[in-house]
Design a protein around this motif. Structure first.
Motif, short mmCIF file in Angstrom:
data_model
loop_
_atom_site.label_atom_id
_atom_site.label_comp_id
_atom_site.label_asym_id
_atom_site.label_seq_id
_atom_site.Cartn_x
_atom_site.Cartn_y
_atom_site.Cartn_z
N TYR A 41 54.26 -12.95 -26.98
CA TYR A 41 55.06 -11.83 -26.12
C TYR A 41 56.29 -12.29 -25.35
N ARG B 233 59.97 -16.46 -21.66
CA ARG B 233 60.31 -16.90 -20.35
C ARG B 233 59.05 -16.53 -19.50
N VAL B 234 58.00 -15.97 -19.89
CA VAL B 234 56.94 -15.87 -19.11
C VAL B 234 56.07 -17.23 -19.22
N ASN C 21 61.42 -12.18 -26.52
CA ASN C 21 62.16 -12.56 -25.04
C ASN C 21 61.89 -11.68 -24.08
N ASN C 22 60.70 -11.18 -24.17
CA ASN C 22 60.30 -10.13 -23.09
C ASN C 22 60.36 -10.61 -21.79
N PRO C 23 60.54 -9.49 -20.71
CA PRO C 23 60.32 -10.02 -19.22
C PRO C 23 58.97 -9.65 -19.01
N LEU C 24 58.83 -9.99 -17.80
CA LEU C 24 57.55 -9.63 -17.11
C LEU C 24 57.58 -8.33 -16.96
N PHE D 290 57.50 -22.07 -1.75
CA PHE D 290 57.49 -20.88 -2.71
C PHE D 290 59.04 -20.61 -2.89
N PHE E 8 60.22 -22.75 -5.25
CA PHE E 8 59.91 -22.61 -6.73
C PHE E 8 60.74 -21.42 -7.38
N VAL F 14 62.99 -21.63 -11.01
CA VAL F 14 62.41 -20.66 -11.90
C VAL F 14 63.80 -19.71 -12.38
N THR G 57 66.11 -22.10 -14.38
CA THR G 57 65.57 -22.37 -15.59
C THR G 57 65.47 -21.11 -16.30
N VAL G 58 65.25 -19.76 -15.95
CA VAL G 58 65.17 -18.72 -16.86
C VAL G 58 66.47 -18.17 -17.16
N LEU H 192 68.26 -18.82 -20.37
CA LEU H 192 67.66 -17.93 -21.60
C LEU H 192 68.80 -17.03 -21.92
N PRO H 193 68.56 -16.39 -23.03
CA PRO H 193 69.62 -15.06 -23.31
C PRO H 193 68.77 -14.06 -22.53
N PRO H 194 69.76 -12.96 -22.25
CA PRO H 194 69.42 -11.80 -21.31
C PRO H 194 68.40 -11.11 -21.95
N ILE H 195 67.67 -10.55 -21.19
CA ILE H 195 66.36 -9.81 -21.51
C ILE H 195 66.58 -8.69 -22.54
#
Lengths: 468, 226
Positions: free
Chosen positions: A233, A236-237, B45-48, B199, B202, B206, B209-210, B213-216
């Protein structure tokens, strides 16, 4: 398998080490759950088998714990990693020969360690009960070769990217060496008192947090996309899961000792971190369950997915319990009761075991290039495991709540023992079902080797599982 | 690129620090993402999902609320200092020596009198007294030690009550002028605050790090490598 110990690397078929580990871990699983069933019988029926000193509960409990953790759980991790890591890097295992030697040394080390434990030679520290020479053996001859093989296979991969599963494999087995050597410091350096207590639980917490749960998760990151054919899915998660494990799972060791005289600030820190373990848990579970989109029918139809997703679903109560039971208010009630035993089994016999069983079923068929001998026996094993585990978990949770109430309200100890008796019988029944199911599993895998239908090249086992 | 530590690429001393998420790097990442098969597995490449983001925020808030230091602080000896004073007062002593009552009834009545007497007092310990009720028996055991500490004029809030024993608190606070450390556990508790900073550290890491990555909005095409 032993003929490959002195064979040339090129003459050893790919997957040999994984198969060696795979069968070994099933054997250890049977021994471990058999010991568990025997121990549970002693709790359910106190007069059962009381005439041998060496078979008393005090000796046998540690042997059961270490057999299932190092024989089954970590052995199955090794079996899985040794075929998944090369597969994800589109390459071969760095050294099959090292892997075969590793499996042999693993089994010998365990036999030695468990025998010494059985004879009563123990450090007396939960989860690191082996005496220190065995600890050093485990670090140098069992875990280090495994890490080197995994790490070098990743370094020599033919892909530029590294898939999520391999981050976890490399990170976790590296950390296991560190955790083992530092966690056993009290024995090497004769630390005592609070230092010993803290280091012991630092070790125990990190064996679970930096090895068992992340590697079980790593396996599901492989099995679910591979078998369903869906893309994972979210990459990134996966990052969020991995890094939050590193940050939040490595720090809360003090939450195992909330009633001890450790510094209060350390307990406060550990307790907040303990709740934040829910961050990787939420990220992980949502990533896997969302990967299942459009393929939920496989949860019913496919054996590997059935095991894997059951494990992932069990990770939800596991982490909800884990996050909150360590806070001061709840820990006060459940600490030192059967609740914790139930929770530990939810982690090891629930989440991890189901994920690993899927990986071993899938891996053995892939490596052997044979179709599973009997899908019906595979399903029978699944239900024996699930019903047996559920009986165990529910009965021990209830028993723990009774013990907690008894502890708080100062009920006489014997009254608590009497109140718990029915739950001890259910515990034994559940554990015995798991044990019997595992014997069926071994038979099924043996028959797969001997009489399993050969898979044609280019075909994966799950693609033909229902073609009869 | 360093084989083992690609992140160090951005930290070469002979070059100015450059962004790890520039256009070229993202194009490279997209190319790799679509052109190689990781053992037959592809990644999206999905977001949460937003509800899950909400759940994570709720997790953080729950962690903070649930483990708020006041809920877990051990009672300190200062909380019960007034109890000892009142225990020695004549009305309470009369009850404790009342021959018409049983021992249990005497103790209960005397403790109720002490609690009642302090109910309307403007004490900073009111909340903690409700949190940590004690019996007359416990108070009897603690009393000599508390009196001894009162006579020494030490800060009673530096002493913890563990069960019915009085012991120097194991909280390690700031250094004091006399070279000893403060044993008073503040409501904000340094371990708790460390967790809050941890926290946010962190979250910062993150995000870095994220961000690489390419945009969502970018969806990889899985037909290229598979």
């Amino acid at each position: 398998m032993l003929k490959y110990l002195f064979a040339k690397e090129k003459d050893i078929p790919g997957g040999s080490a994984s198969i060696f580990f795979g069968f070994s871990c099933i054997m250890w699983f049977i021994i471990g759950t058999g010991l568990g069933s025997f121990n549970a019988a002693k709790l359910a029926f106190p007069d059962f088998f009381t005439h041998y000193y060496a078979l008393q509960f005090g000796h046998m409990r540690q042997v059961h714990v270490h057999t299932v953790i190092f024989g089954w759980i970590v052995g199955a991790f090794a079996a899985s990693a040794l075929y998944i890591v090369p597969a994800l890097g589109n390459t071969k295992l760095w050294s099959e020969k090292l892997g075969v030697w590793n499996a042999l040394l693993w089994n010998l080390g365990l036999m030695l360690g468990l025998s010494t434990l059985w004879f009563g030679m123990t450090s007396g520290r939960e989860y690191s009960d082996f005496m220190w020479p065995i600890d050093i053996y485990i670090a140098l001859f069992m875990v280090l070769p495994l890490f080197v093989n995994i790490f070098m296979s990743i370094v020599n991969r033919r892909t530029q990217g590294i898939y999520t599963t391999n981050w976890f494999f490399a990170g976790s087995f590296f950390m296991l060496i560190i955790v083992f050597l530092i966690g056993n410091m009290p024995e090497f350096l004769h630390l005592t008192g609070l230092n010993e207590a803290y280091m012991t639980w630092w070790f125990a917490h990190n064996v679970l947090g930096l090895l068992i749960t992340p590697v079980a998760a790593a396996i599901t990151y492989y099995i679910v996309p591979k078998v369903t054919g869906n893309p994972l899915y979210s990459h990134r998660v996966g990052h969020l899961h991995f890094w939050s494990i590193v940050v939040f799972y490595s720090t809360p060791a003090a939450h195992h000792l909330m009633s001890s005289p450790l510094p209060e600030w350390l307990k406060s820190f550990a307790s907040v971190e303990g709740v934040l373990i829910l961050v990787p848990a939420v990220a992980y579970v949502c990533n896997i369950l969302l990967t299942m989109q459009g393929r939920w029918s496989m949860f019913v139809e496919n054996l590997e997915i059935k095991y894997t997703i059951t494990g992932v679903l069990l990770a939800i109560p596991l982490n909800m319990q884990g996050g909150f039971q360590q806070t001061r208010a709840i820990n006060w009630y459940v600490h030192g009761t059967g609740w914790i035993v139930a929770h530990a089994h939810l982690a090891l016999l629930g989440f991890s075991t189901f994920a690993e069983a899927a990986a071993v079923y899938y891996g053995m068929q892939t490596m052997l290039r044979r179709k599973l001998y009997s899908l019906s026996l595979g399903n029978f094993h699944f239900w024996m495991l699930l019903i047996g585990f559920s009986l165990y978990w529910v009965s021990m949770t209830i028993a723990g709540l009774i013990q907690g109430a008894g502890k708080i309200y100062e009920v006489p100890y014997l009254d608590i023992v009497i109140a718990e008796h029915p739950y001890m019988i259910v515990r034994w029944l559940g554990g015995t079902m798991v044990f019997l199911g595992n014997i069926v599993w071994l038979y099924n895998m043996y028959m797969t080797v001997k009489h399993g239908e050969k898979l044609e090249h280019g075909v994966l086992p799950h693609e033909v599982a229902y073609v009869r | 690129m360093s084989k083992f530590l690609p992140l160090l690429d951005g930290l070469k001393l002979n070059k100015p620090l450059h962004s790890l998420s520039n256009e070229r790097k993202i194009k490279e990442a997209q190319h790799i993402w679509e052109h190689e098969s990781l053992g037959g597995i592809a990644e999206n490449n999905n977001p949460l999902p937003r509800p899950v983001v909400g759940l994570l925020i709720l997790t953080f808030l729950t962690a903070i609320a649930w483990t708020f230091p006041l809920f877990g602080q051990r009672p300190n000896a200062a909380i019960f200092s007034d109890y000892v004073t009142l225990m020695h007062s004549s009305p309470v002593q009369q009850v404790l020596q009342d021959p018409t009552l049983t021992t249990t009834a005497r103790d209960k009545k005397a403790m109720a009198m002490i609690v009642d007497a302090l109910k309307d007092s403007d004490s900073p310990f009111e909340f903690q007294r409700i949190q940590h009720p004690i019996s007359m028996n416990d108070l009897r055991i603690m009393e000599p030690k508390i009196v001894e500490l009162q006579n020494q004029h030490v800060d009673l809030s530096e002493y913890s009550i563990i069960g019915n024993e009085v012991a120097l608190a194991n909280f390690e606070g700031n250094w004091k002028e006399d070279g000893t450390r403060s044993r008073v556990q503040p409501w904000w508790d340094k371990g708790y605050m460390t967790s809050v900073y941890y926290f946010f550290g962190f979250c910062f890491a993150v995000i870095i790090t994220v961000k690489r990555l390419p945009p969502i909005t970018w969806k990889p095409d899985h037909t290229i490598a598979h």
